[in-house]
Design an enzyme around this catalytic site. Sequence first.
Site: not given
Ligand code: COA
Length: 329
Positions: A111, A252, A282
């Site tokens: 990224c 980004h 993204n």
């Molecule tokens: N729909 C509904 N629930 C979802 C879900 C979806 N699509 N994806 C995950 N969940 C759930 C999880 O299972 C978790 O449930 P639990 O609390 O019962 O265990 C809950 O939502 C929270 O999950 P979590 O992973 O903590 O969510 P988050 O707020 O961290 O969001 C991302 C997840 C992936 C959106 C976030 O972590 C993110 O954007 N990370 C960075 C990604 C990134 O930048 N990647 C590329 C780098 S350039």
Amino acid sequence: MRATITSVAHYVPPTVLDNAYFAKYLDTTDEWILTRTGISERRIAKEGATSDLIVPAAKECIEKRGITANDIDCIIVATVTPDHSFPATAALVQHKIGANNAWGFDLSAACSGFLFSFITACKLVESGAAKRLLLCGGDKMSSITDYEDRSQAMLFGDAGAAVLIEPSDDPDCGLIDYIAKIDGSGAPYLKMIAGGSAKPSSLETVQNKEHYLKQDGQTVFKAAVKAMADCSVDIMKRNNLENKDVAWLVPHQANMRIIVATAERMQLPKEQVMININKYGNTTAATIPMCLSEWNAAGKIKKADNVIMSSFGAGYTYGSVLLRWNANK
Ligand code: COA
């Protein structure tokens, strides 16, 4: 002499996947996706490869500048989804656009691919090693996304973008400063497990879905917020810029909450932040140049505007760039 962007263009494929598409077969909702990521829809290439996303943008970028492909002397392609491991996608783009006088190469920084290759491109131009460099950022993220995994299916999109880097006709404008960092201790948290020399492709790696992207979302999220905010604040400080001196933050586009946290640390209002994650998700190496392309086309970036670009990606790779805008005459 400084190097600057003299033309910019982007391309997105026509097929739109909205959040409702995922809610139909995954345990998720439009509301969860929108509030946790800021994404409403993304574009998906039903056919073709990354070079096919880049070529339309590259052609438009060259045409807008009023030159021909033969005037390009170097091509850099930033991508994490090259058409093939080899040859380089830069070679395929060179051939498809007919840039018969260019050399070039691919640059892999996930990224941060655009940011790192922007710095590289500017240094080649500043040194005189290149005069008209076509810098492309493109990714067909749908080719490495696991659409059965609700924690990643909705995050990514496909797109290509291109900028032309040339000597600036104004010595005060162009690349002013940059901070770029790489930290392999973050490698386990965002990677593709198989397909490289560490774990060559096999029936087993395919069955185990090891050719898709794997990430620990929360760990990556926290690291991204800290790195993008720290680098952006540092680059402001060491160039004596206060928030009123910064025209645009170009972050980004991985998650709206990372973007907002970075802008808050810089004390920049949301109106001065380029955000299009809602439409495209993204798109990895294409996010920053796509923002520049859209905002430039809308006439919103003015000459001498201080533009701070910032990114974070697998590696980890991260950094911030200070660009004083000059599109040349
Ligand atoms: N729909 C509904 N629930 C979802 C879900 C979806 N699509 N994806 C995950 N969940 C759930 C999880 O299972 C978790 O449930 P639990 O609390 O019962 O265990 C809950 O939502 C929270 O999950 P979590 O992973 O903590 O969510 P988050 O707020 O961290 O969001 C991302 C997840 C992936 C959106 C976030 O972590 C993110 O954007 N990370 C960075 C990604 C990134 O930048 N990647 C590329 C780098 S350039």
